[in-house]
Design an enzyme around this catalytic site. Structure first.
Site, short mmCIF file in Angstrom:
data_model
loop_
_atom_site.label_atom_id
_atom_site.label_comp_id
_atom_site.label_asym_id
_atom_site.label_seq_id
_atom_site.Cartn_x
_atom_site.Cartn_y
_atom_site.Cartn_z
N ASN A 110 8.21 -23.32 12.70
CA ASN A 110 7.99 -23.21 14.15
C ASN A 110 9.15 -22.51 14.86
O ASN A 110 8.92 -21.76 15.81
CB ASN A 110 7.75 -24.60 14.76
N GLY A 156 -6.19 -34.66 19.04
CA GLY A 156 -6.53 -36.07 19.31
C GLY A 156 -8.05 -36.27 19.27
O GLY A 156 -8.54 -37.25 18.70
N SER A 184 1.03 -21.86 19.14
CA SER A 184 0.88 -22.80 20.25
C SER A 184 1.83 -22.45 21.40
O SER A 184 1.49 -22.60 22.57
CB SER A 184 1.13 -24.23 19.77
N ASN A 209 7.21 -19.46 16.55
CA ASN A 209 6.72 -19.75 17.90
C ASN A 209 7.44 -19.00 19.02
O ASN A 209 6.78 -18.32 19.82
CB ASN A 209 6.73 -21.27 18.14
N ALA A 262 -7.53 -26.90 15.67
CA ALA A 262 -8.60 -27.27 16.59
C ALA A 262 -8.26 -26.73 17.97
O ALA A 262 -7.09 -26.55 18.29
CB ALA A 262 -8.73 -28.80 16.66
N GLY A 320 -6.46 -34.49 23.33
CA GLY A 320 -6.52 -33.02 23.41
C GLY A 320 -7.30 -32.55 22.19
O GLY A 320 -8.13 -33.30 21.65
N ALA A 321 -7.01 -31.34 21.71
CA ALA A 321 -7.80 -30.81 20.59
C ALA A 321 -7.61 -31.65 19.33
O ALA A 321 -8.58 -32.12 18.73
CB ALA A 321 -7.40 -29.36 20.35
N GLU A 348 6.76 -26.40 23.89
CA GLU A 348 7.43 -27.42 23.08
C GLU A 348 8.82 -26.97 22.64
O GLU A 348 9.37 -27.52 21.69
CB GLU A 348 6.57 -27.75 21.87
N LYS A 382 8.60 -27.84 8.49
CA LYS A 382 7.68 -27.37 9.53
C LYS A 382 8.47 -26.87 10.75
O LYS A 382 8.10 -25.88 11.38
CB LYS A 382 6.74 -28.52 9.92
O1 PAF Z 1 2.61 -24.10 16.52
C1 PAF Z 1 1.80 -23.38 15.91
O2 PAF Z 1 1.14 -22.50 16.46
C2 PAF Z 1 1.61 -23.63 14.43
O3 PAF Z 1 2.40 -24.73 14.06
C3 PAF Z 1 1.92 -22.43 13.51
C4 PAF Z 1 2.09 -22.93 12.11
C5 PAF Z 1 3.15 -21.67 13.94
C6 PAF Z 1 0.74 -21.51 13.44
O4 PAF Z 1 0.41 -20.88 14.62
#
Ligand code: PAF
Length: 297
Positions: free
Chosen positions: A179, A12, A245, A183, A120, A9-10, A257, A175
Site C-alpha cells: 500500500n 462490510g 483505494s 496507493n 467489492a 460499506g463494500a 487512509e 500489505k
Molecule cells: O488499497 C488498495 O487499493 C489495494 O489494497 C491494492 C492492493 C493497492 C490494490 O488496489
C-alpha cells in the site's frame, strides 16, 4: 453466532451478506438512521438486516469492524458501553495503527485483526458488487484473541478462503509495504495501478519498498527486500486495471487512509530514529491535497 458488522460499506456488506447466508444472526451498525438495512449482493435477492440496535450489540458473540482505519475510534467509542466484555472484536481495514486504541479500550475482549484481498464496491447504499474473489487471513491482537482460532473456520465457511495466521503482524506489514508503494503514487499521478509498471516509476518504487523493509527489519522481521519489491510488482500486475483505494478517495475528495498507511510507517520509523524521506515526501504530498486540494498544487 450473533454477529454485528460495524460499517456496512463494500467489504462490510460483502461479509454481512455471506455470514447471514451461512446461517448466523447478523445485524449491522451504520451511520444510517433506519432500524433496518436492506442489502443486495450482485444479482441476489435483497436481504434485510437489523441496523443500530443496541440489543444486538449487547448480545454479539462477534463484532466485525469494517470501517476505514481512521473511523475505528469514532465508530467504537460511543458504543463501547453496549459491548459485552467477552465479545470478540475483529477489525478489517487497509493500513495499520488501530491496535493500540483497541488494546487500551477493549482490554477484556478477545481482539483480532483480519486482512482480505476480496474486491467489492458499492453501486448504491443497498447494492454491493463482489468484483474479485480473494483470500482472508485472521490473527490475534491480544492473548485472548489467540484462543479464537475457530473464527477462521467460521469466516471460511461463510466466504472462502480464510485461514488463521499466527504471524498476522508480518502479513499486515507486507500489505503495508504494498500500500505504501502503490496507493500514494496512483493517487498523486491520477493513474491506474498498472501504470506503475512503467520504467519511470522503478527507482521510486524501489526506494519506497527499501525504506519499508528497513523499518520492518528494525521491528524484528526477517525481510527480503527484493522479494517485497517483487510482491509489489505482482500486485501492480494483478490489479493493473484497478484504481487504488487512495486514488478513489482523493478523486472523490474523501479523507484517505494515508495516516494509517504511510503515516503509520513514518511514526514507527520515528520510534527507531530512522529517516524515510521518500515515503515522507509522498505523505506530505497527499496531506497537501487533502487539506488544500489538487488545484492549489
Ligand atoms: O488499497 C488498495 O487499493 C489495494 O489494497 C491494492 C492492493 C493497492 C490494490 O488496489
Amino acid at each position: 453466532m450473533n454477529i454485528v458488522v460495524i460499517g456496512p460499506g463494500a467489504i462490510g456488506s460483502l461479509w454481512a451478506y455471506h455470514l447471514h447466508q451461512a446461517g448466523h444472526r447478523v445485524s449491522v451498525w451504520s451511520t444510517k438512521p433506519h432500524s433496518y438495512f436492506k442489502l443486495r449482493l450482485d444479482e441476489s435477492p435483497a436481504i434485510e438486516l437489523a441496523n443500530n440496535q443496541p440489543r444486538m450489540l449487547q448480545q454479539a458473540d462477534l463484532i466485525l469492524v469494517t470501517v476505514k482505519a481512521w473511523q475505528v475510534e469514532q465508530a467504537l467509542l460511543p458504543i463501547r458501553r453496549e459491548i459485552n466484555p467477552e465479545t470478540m472484536i475483529a477489525v478489517m481495514h487497509n493500513g495499520m495503527g488501530t491496535s493500540d486504541f483497541l488494546i487500551k479500550h477493549f482490554s477484556t475482549n478477545p481482539l483480532l485483526v483480519a486482512k482480505t484481498t476480496h474486491g467489492a464496491y458499492k453501486l448504491s447504499d443497498q447494492q454491493t458488487c463482489h468484483t474479485g474473489k480473494g483470500h482472508t487471513q485472521i490473527g490475534s491482537l491480544n492473548p485472548l484473541g489467540e484462543q479464537c482460532q475457530f473464527l477462521s473456520q467460521v469466516l471460511a465457511h461463510a466466504l472462502p478462503e480464510c485461514g488463521w495466521n499466527d504471524n498476522i503482524q508480518l502479513a499486515l506489514w507486507n500489505k503495508l509495504a504494498i500500500n505504501c508503494a502503490i496507493n500514494p503514487l496512483t493517487a498523486l499521478h491520477n493513474i491506474k495501478n498498472g501504470e506503475l509498471a512503467a520504467p519511470s516509476f522503478k527507482q521510486q518504487l524501489t526506494d519506497l519498498v527499501s525504506e519499508v523493509a528497513s523499518v520492518m527489519t528494525l521491528q524484528g522481521f526477517d525481510v527480503d527486500e527484493s522479494q517485497l519489491l517483487a510482491q509489489v510488482y505482482q500486485v501492480i500486475d494483478k490489479t493493473a486495471q484497478n484504481y487504488s483505494s487512495m486514488h478513489q478517495d482523493i478523486h472523490h475528495q474523501r479523507r484517505s487512509e494515508i495516516d494509517y498507511i504511510t503515516g503509520h510507517l513514518l511514526s514507527v520509523a520515528k520510534l527507531h530514529n530512522l529517516k524515510t524521506p521518500v515515503n515522507q515526501k509522498l505523505y506530505d504530498a497527499i496531506k497537501h491535497i487533502e487539506t488544500v486540494g489538487r488545484n492549489h498544487d
